[in-house]
Enzyme design. Structure first.
Site, short mmCIF file in Angstrom:
data_model
loop_
_atom_site.label_atom_id
_atom_site.label_comp_id
_atom_site.label_asym_id
_atom_site.label_seq_id
_atom_site.Cartn_x
_atom_site.Cartn_y
_atom_site.Cartn_z
N SER A 81 0.97 -1.19 0.00
CA SER A 81 0.14 -0.11 -0.04
C SER A 81 0.72 1.18 0.08
O SER A 81 1.42 1.55 -1.00
CB SER A 81 -1.01 -0.08 1.27
OG SER A 81 -2.02 0.79 1.04
N ASP A 132 10.34 5.69 -10.08
CA ASP A 132 10.04 6.46 -11.20
C ASP A 132 10.90 7.95 -11.44
O ASP A 132 10.92 8.14 -12.59
CB ASP A 132 8.38 6.87 -11.38
CG ASP A 132 7.54 5.50 -11.38
OD1 ASP A 132 8.17 4.44 -11.81
OD2 ASP A 132 6.39 5.46 -10.95
N LYS A 187 -0.74 -4.52 -3.27
CA LYS A 187 -2.11 -3.75 -2.90
C LYS A 187 -2.25 -2.50 -3.29
O LYS A 187 -1.74 -1.64 -2.68
CB LYS A 187 -2.31 -3.85 -1.13
CG LYS A 187 -3.51 -3.34 -0.95
CD LYS A 187 -3.87 -3.34 0.83
CE LYS A 187 -5.13 -2.92 1.11
NZ LYS A 187 -5.48 -1.41 0.76
#
Length: 700
Positions: free
Chosen positions: A470, A481, A495
């Protein structure tokens, strides 16, 4: 508090739901459990709310019915040890009817299935008790397979009797190793079987209804859930962390009370000896209390033994994850306590690595959860506690000590505050988007860090594993990224969704009021609570974290089997997909240096004793998870247990010594952090390699 709901409301709900109400009254044999007075209406309301409000839209049809049927049957007799093949064949008529039953509130079929199971369950236990009057020959070469999950259901009573003869003998053998008195062991085993019978006798309609609704919600979405009124109150207590206990989430898996998760900072977490996947087979009160064998117990009864007042001791007999059933369990003392936010706090340490004759200092910040004292924040307290505020202070400390790089350790971090994941990311980038959220209405919201300052701009690594989920995945994905830091470890949980709670009592009252019901007609009905998924997370590059999680730049070995733990093992999990990328500017790239770092890591571990020892541990964990036959010959049984226990001790000690720990003696309990320390050491060395290769901030 739940408000009053009268009979008029129930009538109006029946009218509301397509004018369909299940009104056929089924007659149940004496002793059978029958649906509670209002469970039909509760079922229909919960079904309607889930099918309407959940992010993942699933048609209520025969395909879903099959999934519900399979999960419900599994929840009844996962180990195929009670129901006969003929019983299961008689259930087949309901396989594609449960969708209609759910919509209409018809509970007769699932209660009929449960009552058949209950009858068989009690037959087996009574049979087992009767067998304890017989003599046992422990010199025969019989074998018993305890894990029958992949075995077919047994066909005949005679075959079932034969299997249970072996099971009783197996249970008795386990006691024989600790106490040679056969009479005393028979007495204790009889008490265990009788305790299981007593629990079965106390099963209620709420228990059956909850079991069925669990199967339904899990078939739609692994993170959707229905809680009956009692369980709803317990869920609320768990969310506020006000409950005094050990801070662990438990599930029942193949008759074992199993650790599903640990609350960061909780008593079980602090022991460093309990981990996800461990099985609790015995519970004792106080330092000198007698153990009660809880294998096969109802989960709520086991939880009742574990919970207790702050400051008291509960002893757990634990089969560690990856350990064979034939190995000796660990005895772990846990002091019950309240879960306190301070105990979740991020913590730092400094590790020194030597490379090319140089000392490199790596600051490690361990973050067990993404926490925020929301009440203090809302009250305007300038000293409110949060992950980001704590990490900033730790970064100040590490900067003063002139570390050469920082590693953020997110292993075991199951998530928490989304805002904290975003603000923590902002400490390591100047500003920009961090995560995208697609809502039920398909609207896409971009959550960004708007603080243009960068609090730490030096070499960075993030250590993750399969239990990082999460908010942990949002942070590590953003760091990856942006090209801001190396992601090391193993694939994360996957998740990528967000949930909310629906108070079904309020929904029912609102619907009833719209239809003119009088709230004071009858005694109140309590409908419980429904958890639904309302959104899906996406990385700023457009890829979902759902299902796939975050893949590390360099994979490290882990004893957590991806095939056993993670979102991609959930049959009803939402799929991975993509949306458009956000507008963001990468601050670096590791594309050119990654092959070099990977090569150095692999070359170093060709002669690394610790790496070899850790891999042997991983292989042993995976091998022990396979079903194996157990000898019912007492001498062989004891030799196998002693041999397996010694092999496990030798494997543990080889790793401990290799990474600088003292070897354990027989009977000493190993801390789970011993294994984790190896990964931390390896990850720190990779970051050290990067620093020596390239002194720029974010790679080349």
């Amino acid at each position: 508090m739940f408000k009053k709901m009268g009979l008029g409301a129930v009538v109006c709900l029946s009218i509301l739901f397509n004018n369909v109400a299940f009104s056929t009254v089924k007659t149940y044999p004496t002793g059978d459990i029958q649906p509670g007075k209002n469970e039909s209406e509760i079922c229909r309301l919960a079904v309607k709310m889930l099918m309407t409000n959940n992010y993942k839209k699933v048609p209520l049809n025969d395909s879903l019915s099959v999934l519900v049927f399979n999960l419900y049957l599994k929840s009844l007799d996962e180990n195929h040890s009670y129901l006969l093949a003929g019983d299961v064949a008689s259930f087949e008529q309901y396989r594609t009817l449960l969708d209609d039953d759910l919509q209409n509130g018809n509970l007769s079929h699932v209660f009929g299935m449960f009552n058949t199971y209950k009858m068989r369950y009690e037959q087996r236990l009574k049979y087992a008790i009767a067998q304890l009057n017989a003599d046992f020959d422990f010199t025969k070469k019989d074998v018993y397979i305890s894990d029958r999950r992949k075995k077919p259901f047994i066909n005949t009573e005679a075959e079932m009797d034969a299997m249970w003869n072996k099971r009783v003998k197996y249970d008795l053998l386990g006691l024989q190793l600790g106490n040679s008195s056969i009479a005393k062991n028979k007495e204790n085993l009889k008490k265990k079987y009788q305790s299981l019978l007593n629990q079965s006798d106390k099963a209620s309609s709420q228990d059956v209804f909850q079991l069925f609704m669990n199967a339904f919600t899990a078939s739609v979405d692994p993170h959707a859930a229905y809680f009956n009124p009692f369980n709803a109150s317990q869920f609320s207590v768990g969310v506020t962390r006000a409950l005094e206990g050990i801070g662990a989430t438990l599930i029942l898996e193949n008759e074992y009370v199993t650790i599903k998760g640990l609350t960061a900072g909780g008593p079980a977490y602090k022991t460093k000896m309990i981990n996800t996947g461990d099985r609790i087979i015995g519970i004792a009160q106080g330092k000198d209390g007698q153990f009660q064998d809880v294998t096969g117990w109802r989960l709520d009864n086991a939880i009742a033994l574990i919970r207790g007042p702050k400051g008291t001791v509960v002893k757990l007999k634990v089969l560690a994850k990856g350990r064979s059933d034939s190995e000796e369990p660990q005895i772990i003392e846990v002091v019950r306590d309240k879960i306190i936010l301070d105990d979740q706090s991020a913590k730092e340490e400094i590790r020194t690595y030597k490379a090319n004759g140089k000392d490199v200092k790596i600051g490690v910040i361990v973050i067990p959860a993404f926490y925020l004292d929301y009440n203090a924040y809302e009250a305007g307290d300038h000293n409110y506690k949060s992950t980001t505020r704590d990490v900033k202070l730790l970064l100040d400390t590490l900067k003063q000590k002139k570390v050469d790089g920082i590693m953020i350790d997110l292993r075991g971090n199951g998530g928490g505050s989304l805002n904290e994941a975003i603000s923590l990311t902002g400490l390591f980038i100047s500003s920009g988007p961090v995560v995208q959220i697609r809502e039920v209405n398909e609207h896409i919201k971009v959550n960004s860090d708007i603080d243009t300052s960068t609090y730490y701009g030096g070499p960075l690594a993030v250590l993750v594993d399969r239990t990082s989920a999460s908010a942990s995945e949002i942070f590590s994905a953003a760091i990856q990224d942006y090209g801001r830091g190396l992601i090391l470890g193993s694939q994360t949980y996957g998740k990528g969704s967000v949930q909310t709670q629906i108070d079904l009592n309020k929904v029912a009252m609102k619907l009833a009021a719209q239809n003119g019901a009088d709230e004071e007609d009858e005694a109140p009905i309590q409908f419980g609570q429904l958890n639904v998924t309302i959104g899906k997370f996406y990385r700023i590059n457009g890829s979902s974290t759902q299902h796939k999680g975050v893949t590390p730049d360099i994979q490290l070995p882990s004893y957590i089997a991806p095939s056993k733990y993670g979102e991609d093992n959930e049959p009803s999990a939402m799929p991975w997909d993509t949306i458009g990328k956000s507008e963001y500017t990468k601050v670096g790239s590791f594309n050119r240096v990654l092959p070099v770092l990977t090569n150095l890591y692999r070359k170093r571990n060709q002669t690394n004793v610790a790496y070899e020892a850790y891999n042997n541990l991983v292989k042993a964990y995976q091998e022990n998870e396979k079903p194996k036959p157990f000898s019912l010959n007492e001498d062989e049984f004891k030799r196998t247990r002693d041999s397996n226990t010694q092999k496990a001790l030798d494997r543990d000690n080889k790793l401990r010594v290799a990474i600088g720990f003292t070897a354990l003696k027989k009977g000493e309990v190993k801390s789970q952090t011993d294994d984790l320390d190896f990964m931390k050491t390896e990850a720190g060395q990779i970051l050290t390699d990067f620093i020596l290769l390239n002194n720029t901030t974010t790679g080349i």
